[in-house]
Structures are given as structure tokens and as C-alpha cells.
Scaffold this active site. Structure first.
Site, PDB file in Angstrom:
ATOM      1  N   TYR A 145      21.965  10.653  37.448  1.00 59.17           N
ATOM      2  CA  TYR A 145      22.319   9.266  37.802  1.00 59.17           C
ATOM      3  C   TYR A 145      21.783   8.872  39.175  1.00 59.17           C
ATOM      4  CZ  TYR A 145      25.380   8.482  33.752  1.00 59.17           C
ATOM      5  OH  TYR A 145      25.874   8.281  32.476  1.00 59.17           O
ATOM      6  N   HIS A 171      26.454   7.376  26.775  1.00 56.12           N
ATOM      7  CA  HIS A 171      25.353   6.785  27.552  1.00 56.12           C
ATOM      8  C   HIS A 171      24.152   6.611  26.633  1.00 56.12           C
ATOM      9  CE1 HIS A 171      22.274   6.363  30.689  1.00 56.12           C
ATOM     10  NE2 HIS A 171      21.569   7.222  29.980  1.00 56.12           N
ATOM     11  N   GLU A 177      14.968  11.230  30.302  1.00 59.46           N
ATOM     12  CA  GLU A 177      16.311  11.774  30.081  1.00 59.46           C
ATOM     13  C   GLU A 177      16.308  12.843  28.987  1.00 59.46           C
ATOM     14  OE1 GLU A 177      18.782   8.248  29.608  1.00 59.46           O
ATOM     15  OE2 GLU A 177      18.645   7.824  31.757  1.00 59.46           O
ATOM     16  N   LYS A 197      29.897  11.537  26.427  1.00 65.01           N
ATOM     17  CA  LYS A 197      30.415  11.883  27.760  1.00 65.01           C
ATOM     18  C   LYS A 197      31.715  12.708  27.678  1.00 65.01           C
ATOM     19  CE  LYS A 197      28.431   7.834  30.039  1.00 65.01           C
ATOM     20  NZ  LYS A 197      28.677   6.772  31.033  1.00 65.01           N
ATOM     21  N   ASN A 242      33.339   5.942  29.668  1.00 62.50           N
ATOM     22  CA  ASN A 242      33.007   4.988  28.601  1.00 62.50           C
ATOM     23  C   ASN A 242      32.313   5.643  27.393  1.00 62.50           C
ATOM     24  OD1 ASN A 242      30.593   5.387  29.853  1.00 62.50           O
ATOM     25  ND2 ASN A 242      30.078   3.230  30.133  1.00 62.50           N
TER      26      ASN A 242
HETATM   27  P1  CMP Z   1      26.133   4.471  31.796  1.00 57.06           P
HETATM   28  O1  CMP Z   1      25.645   3.537  30.770  1.00 57.06           O
HETATM   29  O2  CMP Z   1      26.048   5.925  31.541  1.00 57.06           O
HETATM   30  O3  CMP Z   1      25.371   4.134  33.165  1.00 57.06           O
HETATM   31  C1  CMP Z   1      25.949   4.319  34.421  1.00 57.06           C
HETATM   32  C2  CMP Z   1      27.397   4.688  34.366  1.00 57.06           C
HETATM   33  O4  CMP Z   1      28.116   4.414  35.538  1.00 57.06           O
HETATM   34  C3  CMP Z   1      28.089   3.811  33.312  1.00 57.06           C
HETATM   35  O5  CMP Z   1      27.682   4.134  32.034  1.00 57.06           O
HETATM   36  C4  CMP Z   1      29.526   4.072  33.657  1.00 57.06           C
HETATM   37  O6  CMP Z   1      29.971   5.343  33.205  1.00 57.06           O
HETATM   38  C5  CMP Z   1      29.419   4.072  35.168  1.00 57.06           C
HETATM   39  N1  CMP Z   1      29.646   2.749  35.696  1.00 57.06           N
HETATM   40  C6  CMP Z   1      28.891   1.676  35.610  1.00 57.06           C
HETATM   41  N2  CMP Z   1      29.392   0.622  36.227  1.00 57.06           N
HETATM   42  C7  CMP Z   1      30.510   1.043  36.751  1.00 57.06           C
HETATM   43  C8  CMP Z   1      31.497   0.425  37.531  1.00 57.06           C
HETATM   44  N3  CMP Z   1      31.401  -0.859  37.898  1.00 57.06           N
HETATM   45  N4  CMP Z   1      32.540   1.173  37.887  1.00 57.06           N
HETATM   46  C9  CMP Z   1      32.617   2.475  37.525  1.00 57.06           C
HETATM   47  N5  CMP Z   1      31.699   3.120  36.778  1.00 57.06           N
HETATM   48  C10 CMP Z   1      30.660   2.409  36.409  1.00 57.06           C
END
Ligand code: CMP
Length: 131
Positions: free
Chosen positions: A43, A109, A120, A3, A106
Site C-alpha cells: 500500500y 481489494h 500486484e 482481506k 472492507n
Molecule cells: P483498498 O481498495 O484495498 O485500497 C486502500 C484501502 O485503504 C481500502 O481498500 C481500505 O481498506 C483502506 N481505506 C481507504 N480509505 C480509507 C479511509 N478513508 N479510512 C480508512 N481506511 C481506508
């Protein structure tokens, strides 16, 4: 998909090394970016969630590195390698524990099923018919 936070921090190489050392074969990989609209499509499953707007802004804020990976039991093993969504809850030694900035930014993904991995993978690598 690595990311924007991790790509921007210069962690693409370190993360790719961890992925290969964990036994994944990188079948396809590129540095690219998503418009906010494309991030929204990727998403779409989270459209009703309160973090959707922030998430799509963030995911279109800088370059990303999507990959197609191959391994036995790849989905489960990759989710173990990357760790929990929230880096505060991620296990020691996982990619998110090492590199993620926050629950949103984070670092990486991973697809949550074989079916979604195909969807995907096609989202970024439509030119690859078989992987
Ligand atoms: P990802 O695994 O890519 O799937 C959805 C994404 O949404 C997640 O990683 C985070 O980047 C984001 N995400 C998921 N939960 C939250 C949350 N509670 N608050 C903010 N971002 C979130």
C-alpha cells in the site's frame, strides 16, 4: 485479495464462489499473510494518507487470500462486483455490501488498472511468469 476480516470470519469460500459465478477464472490463489513491512510495501501509494498506519496494522493482522483473476474487462467488472470502498456506499449484492465490516476492514481489494494488476500479481505470485 480477500482481506483479514473476511478470511477470519470464514467467508473465503462464499466470496470465491461469487467471483467464479461472475465469470472470473482463478489463475492463482493461496492463503498467506503479510508482515507489517510487506503490507506497507503493498500500500505504498497510500503512505501519506492518515489511514496508512491503521491500514498496514490491519492488513498484517491475519491471513489473506490473494488471487490472480482472468476475464475480459476484468478490472472494471471486478470493481463492480466488489462495490464501493466504504461498505455503507456499496451497492446491494456486492461483496463489500455483503461481507465488509468497515471502510478499513472492507473484505476485499481489487486492482485499479491492468498495470497495477500485473504489479500486484507479481507481488504475491512472483513464480508465475505468465497469466
Ligand atoms: P483498498 O481498495 O484495498 O485500497 C486502500 C484501502 O485503504 C481500502 O481498500 C481500505 O481498506 C483502506 N481505506 C481507504 N480509505 C480509507 C479511509 N478513508 N479510512 C480508512 N481506511 C481506508
Amino acid at each position: 485479495m480477500i482481506k483479514p476480516d473476511a478470511v477470519g470470519a470464514g467467508n473465503t469460500g462464499a466470496i470465491t464462489k461469487m467471483i467464479e459465478e461472475a465469470g472470473f477464472k482463478i489463475v492463482a490463489m493461496k492463503k498467506t499473510y503479510m508482515s507489517k513491512e510487506r503490507a506497507g510495501q503493498f500500500y505504498a501509494v497510500h503512505k501519506e494518507r492518515p489511514f496508512y498506519e491503521d491500514l498496514t496494522n490491519y492488513m498484517s493482522s491475519g491471513p489473506i487470500v490473494p488471487m490472480i483473476l482472468e476475464k475480459d474487462n476484468a478490472v472494471e467488472d471486478f470493481r463492480k462486483l466488489i462495490g464501493a470502498t466504504n461498505p455503507k456506499e456499496a451497492a446491494e449484492g456486492t461483496i463489500r455490501k455483503l461481507f465488509a465490516e468497515s471502510i478499513e476492514a472492507n473484505a476485499i481489494h481489487g486492482s485499479d488498472s491492468d498495470e497495477n494488476a500485473t504489479i500486484e500479481g507479481n507481488f504475491f505470485f512472483a513464480e508465475i511468469e505468465k497469466f
